[in-house]
Design an enzyme around this catalytic site. Structure first.
Site, PDB file in Angstrom:
ATOM      1  N   GLY A  79       0.727  -1.280  -0.058  1.00 35.50           N
ATOM      2  CA  GLY A  79       0.009   0.064  -0.040  1.00 35.50           C
ATOM      3  C   GLY A  79       0.902   1.263   0.013  1.00 35.50           C
ATOM      4  O   GLY A  79       2.052   1.380   0.461  1.00 35.50           O
ATOM      5  N   ARG A 158      -5.128  -8.953  -5.991  1.00 41.34           N
ATOM      6  CA  ARG A 158      -4.379 -10.139  -5.608  1.00 41.34           C
ATOM      7  C   ARG A 158      -4.689 -10.660  -4.098  1.00 41.34           C
ATOM      8  O   ARG A 158      -4.837 -12.038  -4.134  1.00 41.34           O
ATOM      9  CB  ARG A 158      -2.639  -9.811  -5.415  1.00 41.34           C
ATOM     10  CG  ARG A 158      -2.083  -9.473  -6.703  1.00 41.34           C
ATOM     11  CD  ARG A 158      -0.582  -9.224  -6.302  1.00 41.34           C
ATOM     12  NE  ARG A 158       0.142  -8.873  -7.483  1.00 41.34           N
ATOM     13  CZ  ARG A 158       0.239  -7.548  -7.858  1.00 41.34           C
ATOM     14  NH1 ARG A 158      -0.141  -6.579  -7.060  1.00 41.34           N
ATOM     15  NH2 ARG A 158       1.247  -7.323  -8.809  1.00 41.34           N
ATOM     16  N   ARG A 239      -7.028  -0.864   4.836  1.00 40.23           N
ATOM     17  CA  ARG A 239      -6.837   0.278   5.505  1.00 40.23           C
ATOM     18  C   ARG A 239      -7.844   0.619   6.366  1.00 40.23           C
ATOM     19  O   ARG A 239      -9.079   0.705   5.950  1.00 40.23           O
ATOM     20  CB  ARG A 239      -6.256   1.448   4.581  1.00 40.23           C
ATOM     21  CG  ARG A 239      -4.983   1.232   3.908  1.00 40.23           C
ATOM     22  CD  ARG A 239      -3.717   1.298   4.716  1.00 40.23           C
ATOM     23  NE  ARG A 239      -2.377   1.187   4.169  1.00 40.23           N
ATOM     24  CZ  ARG A 239      -1.845   0.136   4.166  1.00 40.23           C
ATOM     25  NH1 ARG A 239      -2.260  -1.056   4.625  1.00 40.23           N
ATOM     26  NH2 ARG A 239      -0.571  -0.063   3.387  1.00 40.23           N
ATOM     27  N   HIS A 287      -2.604  -4.658  13.013  1.00 42.76           N
ATOM     28  CA  HIS A 287      -1.977  -4.499  11.549  1.00 42.76           C
ATOM     29  C   HIS A 287      -0.719  -5.356  11.364  1.00 42.76           C
ATOM     30  O   HIS A 287       0.307  -5.313  11.036  1.00 42.76           O
ATOM     31  CB  HIS A 287      -1.307  -3.107  11.214  1.00 42.76           C
ATOM     32  CG  HIS A 287      -1.297  -2.872   9.981  1.00 42.76           C
ATOM     33  ND1 HIS A 287      -1.625  -1.544   9.306  1.00 42.76           N
ATOM     34  CD2 HIS A 287      -1.116  -3.521   8.862  1.00 42.76           C
ATOM     35  CE1 HIS A 287      -1.362  -1.611   7.814  1.00 42.76           C
ATOM     36  NE2 HIS A 287      -1.150  -2.806   7.615  1.00 42.76           N
TER      37      HIS A 287
HETATM   38  C1  DGY Z   1       1.109  -3.252   3.294  1.00 39.31           C
HETATM   39  O1  DGY Z   1       2.151  -3.747   2.763  1.00 39.31           O
HETATM   40  O2  DGY Z   1       0.681  -2.466   2.674  1.00 39.31           O
HETATM   41  C2  DGY Z   1       0.640  -3.804   4.562  1.00 39.31           C
HETATM   42  O3  DGY Z   1      -0.386  -3.056   5.031  1.00 39.31           O
HETATM   43  C3  DGY Z   1       1.670  -4.006   5.455  1.00 39.31           C
HETATM   44  O4  DGY Z   1       2.230  -5.248   4.948  1.00 39.31           O
END
Ligand code: DGY
Length: 323
Positions: A79, A158, A239, A287
Site C-alpha cells: 500500500g 491479488r 486500511r 496490523h
Molecule cells: C502493506 O504492505 O501495505 C501492508 O499493509 C503491510 O504489510
C-alpha cells in the site's frame, strides 16, 4: 564511482540492510521505533534515495526537504496511501513497493480474522484466562458458520483473489465488487460480480481488500452498514481509512451488523480506550496481515532492491505506475 546517499527509516533484517550499507552512504535509523519527523526532514536533505515504511508520510514537505537529488522512494509495503503520488510525479521521483510477496500471507490473516470473529475466539480465550469459563452450555459462545455462507469481497485484487481461493474449501458463495468487473480473476476463484449495494445486502461476511484512495475513503459509512444484514460480519485487512469508525461503532452497538474483525484502524496504534476496543463483538488486531518472518523478510529485501536500482539508475524491480 561515488556512493549514493540514502535514508533508511527503520531497523531492518540483516539481509535487507547489508547491501545498502555496502553500496551506499546510509543514514540509518537503526531502531524499532519510527524515525522522528524532524530528524527525517534533516536527514533526507541531499539524499538520492529514501527507504521508508507506511509509518512515514511522504509529502511535499518531505520532498522539498530532500531537494532535487532524490530519485527514488522505496516503501516496505504494498500500500502507498502514505505517499503523495502527485508530489512524486511532479518531481519525477520513482516509487517502489512490494506487491506479490505478501499476498498469501495477508489472505491467511484475513481468513484467521474472519474465523476468529465469526467463532468468537477472543471471547473464548478471555473466558479461559479470566476464570469465567462456565460449565458446558448449549448456547454459550455460539458463533456463525462460514461454510455455506455468502462472502462479499470489496476488491478482487491479488489479496482478495487469494482470500477467495482459500474460501473455496468452505463452499461459500463469493460475490465481489470494485470499480470494474474482473472476469478472468473471478472465473478462476469462482466469484460473481455484484454492485456494492447488492453485495452489502446479500453477504453474510463482507471483507475489504481494496486500497485506500479518494474513492474508498470512508466507503463504509453508516449508510453502508445499514444496508448490511443484522447478522453480517465485517472484516477489514486493508486500511483503517476505508471505514468511518464512529459509524462502525454505532452499527455494532445498535445491532445493524453482528460483528467486526479489523486488522487495520485509524489511527494506528488505536488507543486502548477507543470505544471500539470495549466491544466484545469487535476483534481488533495490530496490523499484522503480512507479519510472518518469511514474508516480512522478503518485503524488506524487495524494498532494498527497489532502492538500490533507483539510486544506481536501473529500472525498479517493482515500481508503482505514477502516470
Ligand atoms: C502493506 O504492505 O501495505 C501492508 O499493509 C503491510 O504489510
Amino acid at each position: 564511482m561515488s556512493k549514493s546517499t540514502v535514508v533508511v527509516t527503520r531497523q531492518l533484517p540483516q539481509a535487507a540492510i547489508e547491501p545498502i550499507l555496502e553500496r551506499c552512504n546510509a543514514r540509518y535509523w537503526d531502531s524499532e521505533e519510527p524515525i522522528v519527523r524532524s530528524t527525517l526532514l534533516e536527514w533526507v536533505e541531499g539524499a538520492d534515495g529514501l527507504y521508508c515504511l507506511l509509518t512515514e508520510t511522504v509529502d511535499d514537505e518531505l520532498l522539498d526537504a530532500a531537494g532535487p537529488s532524490l530519485r527514488v522512494v522505496a516503501t516496505m509495503s504494498v500500500g502507498y496511501d502514505h505517499v503523495d503520488v502527485a508530489a512524486l510525479r511532479k518531481r519525477e521521483i520513482l516509487l517502489g513497493n512490494t506487491p506479490g510477496v505478501l499476498t498469501e500471507t495477508t489472505a491467511e490473516l484475513a481468513l484467521a480474522l474472519l474465523l476468529a470473529t465469526a467463532r468468537r475466539l477472543p471471547e473464548g480465550t478471555h473466558a479461559v484466562q479470566s476464570g469465567t469459563w462456565p460449565s458446558w452450555r448449549p448456547m454459550w459462545l455460539t458463533g456463525r458458520d462460514i461454510h455455506g455462507s455468502t462472502v462479499g469481497l470489496v476488491g478482487l485484487g491479488r489479496i482478495g483473489a487469494a482470500f477467495a481461493r482459500m474460501l473455496g474449501g468452505f463452499g461459500c458463495r463469493i460475490l465481489y465488487t470494485g470499480p470494474r468487473e474482473k472476469p478472468e480473476a473471478a472465473r478462476e476463484v469462482g466469484a460473481t460480480f455484484a454492485p456494492i449495494d447488492t453485495l452489502l445486502q446479500e453477504s453474510d461476511y463482507v471483507a475489504v481488500h481494496c486500497p485506500l484512495n479518494d474513492q474508498t475513503r470512508s466507503l463504509f459509512s453508516g449508510e453502508a452498514f445499514r444496508k448490511m444484514k443484522p447478522t453480517a460480519v465485517f472484516i477489514n485487512t486493508s486500511r483503517g481509512g476505508v471505514v468511518d469508525q464512529e459509524a462502525l461503532y454505532d452499527a455494532l452497538v445498535q445491532g445493524e451488523i453482528a460483528a467486526a474483525g479489523l486488522d487495520v484502524t485509524d489511527p494506528e496504534p488505536l488507543p486502548a480506550d477507543h470505544p471500539l476496543v470495549s466491544l466484545d463483538n469487535c476483534v481488533i488486531l495490530p496490523h499484522i496481515g503480512s507479519a510472518t518472518i518469511a514474508t516480512r523478510t522478503k518485503m524488506a529485501v524487495m524494498t532494498t532492491e527497489n532502492l538500490l536500482a533507483g539510486v544506481e539508475g536501473r529500472p525498479l524491480p517493482n515500481s508503482v505506475d505514477l502516470s
